[in-house]
Enzyme design. Structure first.
Site, mmCIF file in Angstrom:
data_model
loop_
_atom_site.group_PDB
_atom_site.id
_atom_site.type_symbol
_atom_site.label_atom_id
_atom_site.label_comp_id
_atom_site.label_asym_id
_atom_site.label_seq_id
_atom_site.Cartn_x
_atom_site.Cartn_y
_atom_site.Cartn_z
ATOM 1 N N LYS A 1 25.543 -58.544 -45.605
ATOM 2 C CA LYS A 1 24.113 -58.842 -45.653
ATOM 3 C C LYS A 1 23.821 -60.274 -46.095
ATOM 4 C CE LYS A 1 21.957 -54.438 -45.444
ATOM 5 N NZ LYS A 1 20.942 -53.505 -45.962
ATOM 6 N N ARG B 1 27.918 -47.737 -46.954
ATOM 7 C CA ARG B 1 27.763 -47.929 -45.506
ATOM 8 C C ARG B 1 28.289 -49.311 -45.158
ATOM 9 N NH1 ARG B 1 23.821 -50.033 -42.005
ATOM 10 N NH2 ARG B 1 23.563 -48.860 -40.062
#
Length: 282
Positions: A221, A255
């Site tokens: 991210k 995840r």
């Protein structure tokens, strides 16, 4: 323990790895890589072989600025892939969607979990999820993907995330979803500044007081890209550090894009927290 369709269960006493399978042209990290059924299924099988416990299939990018996808297009992207994976494996499959019709069709096709970044707030989603009688993951997001990173503001980000997730979990229970089948996700990167993300990560254990299993998604991210000045394909080390911190602070599902490397982190974490169960690979 999550109660899955066909009498199966998912043990959450040890961390579980959810492998990301984006069948989209525009996801921030792997968009366009798994658009056809064969490549998507091959990717799923590879992640399962590397140790993934769950395959998370998504047909709509939720990266900042992402365009909306029509319902029919999303159905055409994800349903054939879920069916093809289910023909090859009895693995746990989750459907990453906010659309009620996609949730319903995905469960009918073989999906076991509904993973919704909009926490079942879209029309009909809550009712469909309750009727499907499968586990649900509800995530916190401030705003919508197109605009969520435009000056997000909080007084206390961790408390506000916790309050929202508690409220949505109660809505799920009121709709008939078993509290035992609710998972919460704080939504790193969804309507949160760099400082918000790291404060939330530091205080993640506070969400344990809600009483629901915690799922986190930090893989590749921008909170790592901004901090380290790294492109998406250069964020593996940071992603692994983030996954470990999440597990140490109470996350039971992580995840990720990089399953093999994350499984190494899980094994080290488990050997540290349960040293008597550690087994030598030598």
């Amino acid at each position: 323990m999550l109660l899955l369709p066909r009498g199966r269960q998912l043990d959450l006493t040890t961390p579980q790895v959810m492998g990301i399978l984006n069948v989209t042209p525009d996801s921030f990290s792997d968009g366009g890589q798994h658009n056809d059924i064969d490549s998507a299924v091959n990717r799923a099988m590879k992640m399962l072989g590397e140790g993934a416990n769950i395959i998370d299939v998504g047909g709509e990018s939720t990266r900042p600025g992402a365009a909306d996808v029509l319902e029919q297009e999303e159905l055409e992207r994800v349903i054939p892939v879920i069916q093809a994976i289910r023909e090859r494996s009895d693995c746990v499959i989750s459907i990453d969607t906010s659309k009620a019709a996609v949730m319903q069709a995905a469960v009918q096709a073989g999906a076991d979990i509904i993973n919704d970044v909009r926490a079942l707030e879209e029309p009909g989603a809550l009712e469909v999820a309750a009727k499907a009688n499968v586990p649900v993951c509800i995530m916190h997001m401030k705003g919508q993907p197109r605009s969520m990173q435009t000056a997000p503001d909080y007084t206390n980000v961790t408390q506000e995330v916790a309050d929202y997730l508690a409220q949505r979990a109660q809505c799920c229970v009121d709709a008939g979803i078993s509290a035992k089948n609710i998972i919460i996700d704080p939504g790193f990167g969804f309507g949160k500044s760099l400082q918000h993300n790291y404060k939330l990560l530091n205080e993640l254990e506070q969400l344990k007081s809600l009483g629901y299993p915690i799922l986190t998604g930090l893989s590749r991210k921008s909170m790592f890209g901004q901090l380290l000045n790294r492109s998406a394909d250069e964020r593996l080390s940071a992603s692994l550090a983030g996954a470990l911190i999440c597990m140490q602070k109470g996350a039971v599902i992580v995840r990720v894009h990089d399953v093999k490397e994350t499984m190494d982190v899980v094994r080290v974490h488990e050997a540290t927290t349960n040293p008597l169960q550690a087994q030598s690979a030598v």
